[in-house]
Design an enzyme around this catalytic site. Structure first.
Site, PDB file in Angstrom:
ATOM      1  N   HIS A 220      35.750  33.186  50.455  1.00 18.35           N
ATOM      2  CA  HIS A 220      35.295  34.578  50.577  1.00 18.35           C
ATOM      3  C   HIS A 220      33.815  34.588  50.901  1.00 18.35           C
ATOM      4  CE1 HIS A 220      34.409  33.701  46.353  1.00 18.35           C
ATOM      5  NE2 HIS A 220      33.716  34.815  46.244  1.00 18.35           N
TER       6      HIS A 220
ATOM      7  N   HIS B  63      30.987  35.856  49.555  1.00 19.01           N
ATOM      8  CA  HIS B  63      29.845  35.861  48.620  1.00 19.01           C
ATOM      9  C   HIS B  63      28.897  34.687  48.871  1.00 19.01           C
ATOM     10  CE1 HIS B  63      32.032  38.564  45.433  1.00 19.01           C
ATOM     11  NE2 HIS B  63      31.470  39.261  46.398  1.00 19.01           N
TER      12      HIS B  63
ATOM     13  N   ASP C  77      27.170  32.797  47.011  1.00 21.25           N
ATOM     14  CA  ASP C  77      27.275  31.564  46.210  1.00 21.25           C
ATOM     15  C   ASP C  77      28.426  30.677  46.713  1.00 21.25           C
ATOM     16  OD1 ASP C  77      28.903  33.680  45.030  1.00 21.25           O
ATOM     17  OD2 ASP C  77      29.316  32.312  43.369  1.00 21.25           O
ATOM     18  N   HIS C  78      29.123  31.125  47.762  1.00 24.60           N
ATOM     19  CA  HIS C  78      30.198  30.332  48.379  1.00 24.60           C
ATOM     20  C   HIS C  78      29.914  30.001  49.845  1.00 24.60           C
ATOM     21  CE1 HIS C  78      33.006  31.151  44.951  1.00 24.60           C
ATOM     22  NE2 HIS C  78      32.075  32.076  44.774  1.00 24.60           N
TER      23      HIS C  78
ATOM     24  N   HIS D 282      39.121  40.110  44.248  1.00 24.40           N
ATOM     25  CA  HIS D 282      37.706  39.817  43.972  1.00 24.40           C
ATOM     26  C   HIS D 282      36.872  40.302  45.164  1.00 24.40           C
ATOM     27  CE1 HIS D 282      34.241  37.596  42.430  1.00 24.40           C
ATOM     28  NE2 HIS D 282      34.113  37.008  43.594  1.00 24.40           N
TER      29      HIS D 282
ATOM     30  N   ASP E 219      37.285  32.392  43.751  1.00 22.51           N
ATOM     31  CA  ASP E 219      37.044  33.221  42.565  1.00 22.51           C
ATOM     32  C   ASP E 219      38.249  34.105  42.249  1.00 22.51           C
ATOM     33  OD1 ASP E 219      34.550  32.095  42.580  1.00 22.51           O
ATOM     34  OD2 ASP E 219      33.449  33.934  43.020  1.00 22.51           O
TER      35      ASP E 219
ATOM     36  N   HIS F 136      34.012  28.202  39.764  1.00 24.51           N
ATOM     37  CA  HIS F 136      33.001  28.387  38.718  1.00 24.51           C
ATOM     38  C   HIS F 136      33.431  27.715  37.418  1.00 24.51           C
ATOM     39  CE1 HIS F 136      30.357  31.426  40.661  1.00 24.51           C
ATOM     40  NE2 HIS F 136      31.465  31.786  41.273  1.00 24.51           N
TER      41      HIS F 136
HETATM   42 FE    FE Z   1      31.493  33.020  43.063  1.00 20.70          FE
HETATM   43 ZN    ZN Z   2      32.641  35.517  44.422  1.00 19.25          ZN
END
Ligand code: FE
Ligand code: ZN
Length: 242
Positions: A55, A57, A59-60, A113, A132, A170
């Site tokens: 996805h 985001h 942090d990915h 998400h 996530d 995570h």
């Molecule tokens: Fe994440």
């Molecule tokens: Zn995420």
């Protein structure tokens, strides 16, 4: 058989490196940053040939551009989030096949998400990269979707063979486990797993990957009988400080 390496980055993210010795191909799943990923690949003598994003985001995907620039790899991610993942080469949807050498990954759309979130299921390796969506003893927050979608995502993932290893993005298991113990105080498997997770985290060890079987026994969100029940759990977890 694919070789998998866990790279902890940012505060609690895991980036996964998966290497197929037969073809020499290496994929990075959800590189939130590039530096530690490139260093790990280099230390192992692996050339990164692909990135798979679950996805959009940051942090990915934050490391996409730098990993791609350094390696010339191909970036695959969700069609529905293509405009939010700027380095994307290949846009995939439900049922598409992605290959790592001779190993096949099936794309599953698991929105909730984020609206276009996908998972990569590798049947021959008995594993899935789920981003996530499903966490050890928990699930992702519902930022762009609803409890009904998350409920059906988790039911689909829970129907994979019980030995399937679940690689989530995570390290949330301790907080999830503490919440799970309040959600199902009578569930001995949860209490037992929570004790094991507390010990592992105290020793600085990771608690991911998990398995479908473990989640069926100890994850209240997977065990939720309905979308409404999941919605109530998700609301409670969003406000849980444990
Ligand atoms: Fe994440
Ligand atoms: Zn995420």
């Amino acid at each position: 058989m694919v070789e998998i390496v866990r790279i902890p980055v940012l505060s609690d993210n895991y980036v996964w490196l998966a290497h197929d010795p037969a073809s020499g191909e290496t994929v990075v799943v959800d590189p939130g940053v590039a530096g530690p990923v490139l260093a790990e690949a280099e230390a192992r003598g692996w050339r990164v040939s692909q990135i798979w994003n679950t996805h959009w985001h940051a942090d990915h995907t934050g490391g996409n551009a730098e990993v791609k620039a350094a390696t010339g790899c191909t970036v695959t991610g969700p069609d529905a989030e293509a405009e939010r993942i700027p380095t994307l080469d290949r846009q995939v949807r439900e049922g598409d096949l992605v290959r790592l050498g001779g190993i096949e990954a099936q794309v599953m759309e698991v929105p909730a998400h984020t609206s276009g979130h996908i998972a990569f299921y590798l049947p021959s390796e008995a594993l899935a990269f789920v981003g996530d969506t499903l966490f050890a003893m928990g699930c992702g927050r519902l930022f762009e979707g609803n409890a009904g979608q998350m409920h059906s995502n988790l039911q689909r993932l829970a129907q994979l063979p019980p030995e399937t290893r679940i690689y989530c993005a995570h390290e949330y298991t301790l907080s999830n486990g503490r919440f799970a113990a309040t959600a199902e105080p009578e569930n001995a498997a949860i209490l037992q797993r929570l004790a094991a997770v507390e010990a592992a985290r105290a020793a600085g060890e990771a608690t991911v990957p998990t398995t479908v079987a473990e989640e069926l026994a100890t994850n209240p969100f997977v065990r939720a009988p309905s979308a409404d029940a999941l919605a109530e759990l998700r609301r409670a977890k969003d406000n849980f400080r444990g």
